[in-house]
Design a protein around this motif. Sequence first.
Motif, short mmCIF file in Angstrom:
data_model
loop_
_atom_site.label_atom_id
_atom_site.label_comp_id
_atom_site.label_asym_id
_atom_site.label_seq_id
_atom_site.Cartn_x
_atom_site.Cartn_y
_atom_site.Cartn_z
N THR A 187 -10.33 29.48 26.22
CA THR A 187 -11.16 28.35 26.64
C THR A 187 -10.55 27.65 27.84
N VAL A 188 -9.26 27.42 27.82
CA VAL A 188 -8.60 26.75 28.95
C VAL A 188 -8.70 27.60 30.21
N ILE A 189 -8.46 28.89 30.10
CA ILE A 189 -8.55 29.78 31.26
C ILE A 189 -9.98 29.82 31.80
N ALA A 190 -10.97 29.88 30.91
CA ALA A 190 -12.37 29.92 31.34
C ALA A 190 -12.75 28.61 32.04
N LEU A 191 -12.33 27.48 31.51
CA LEU A 191 -12.68 26.20 32.12
C LEU A 191 -12.01 26.03 33.48
N VAL A 192 -10.78 26.49 33.63
CA VAL A 192 -10.12 26.44 34.94
C VAL A 192 -10.88 27.30 35.94
N PHE A 193 -11.28 28.50 35.53
CA PHE A 193 -12.06 29.39 36.40
C PHE A 193 -13.38 28.74 36.78
N ILE A 194 -14.05 28.13 35.81
CA ILE A 194 -15.35 27.52 36.06
C ILE A 194 -15.24 26.39 37.08
N PHE A 195 -14.29 25.49 36.88
CA PHE A 195 -14.22 24.32 37.75
C PHE A 195 -13.55 24.60 39.10
N LEU B 103 -20.71 27.13 33.62
CA LEU B 103 -20.55 26.30 32.43
C LEU B 103 -21.71 26.49 31.45
N ILE B 104 -22.92 26.63 31.98
CA ILE B 104 -24.08 26.90 31.12
C ILE B 104 -23.93 28.26 30.44
N ALA B 105 -23.52 29.28 31.19
CA ALA B 105 -23.33 30.62 30.61
C ALA B 105 -22.23 30.59 29.56
N TRP B 106 -21.13 29.90 29.84
CA TRP B 106 -20.03 29.79 28.88
C TRP B 106 -20.49 29.07 27.60
N GLY B 107 -21.23 27.98 27.77
CA GLY B 107 -21.74 27.23 26.61
C GLY B 107 -22.68 28.07 25.75
N LEU B 108 -23.56 28.82 26.40
CA LEU B 108 -24.46 29.69 25.63
C LEU B 108 -23.69 30.78 24.90
#
Length: 88
Positions: free
Chosen positions: A30-38, A62-67
Motif C-alpha cells: 500500500t505504501v509503495i502504491a501510494l508513493v507511485f500514485i502521488f 488512485l481510483i484504479a487502486w481503490g477499485l
Amino acid sequence: MAQTSTDHKAHTPFFSRPGVRRVAPFALITVIALVFIFENRTSIRIRLLIPVVTMPLWGALLIAWGLGMLGCAFTLRRRSNRHSQRPE
C-alpha cells in the motif's frame, strides 16, 4: 513452574505474530502504491467508453487502486464466510 499461555504470548516476537505477518505485506504494498500514485502528477486524457475526460494521472491511478482494494476486500470476505460454514 509451568508457563501459562499469557507468559508465552508476552515473549512472542512482534513480527512472528500471525496478525502482523498478514498485515505487513499489505501495508508495504500500500505504501509503495501510494508513493507511485502521488509521484505521477501530470494531467492526462482518459476515454471512459464514450466521454473523454482530462484529469491528473494520480487521480486515475488512485481510483484504479481503490477499485482493486474494494474487489480484494469483497473476495476475502466472501472466501472467509464460505469456509466458516461447516456442513453438519
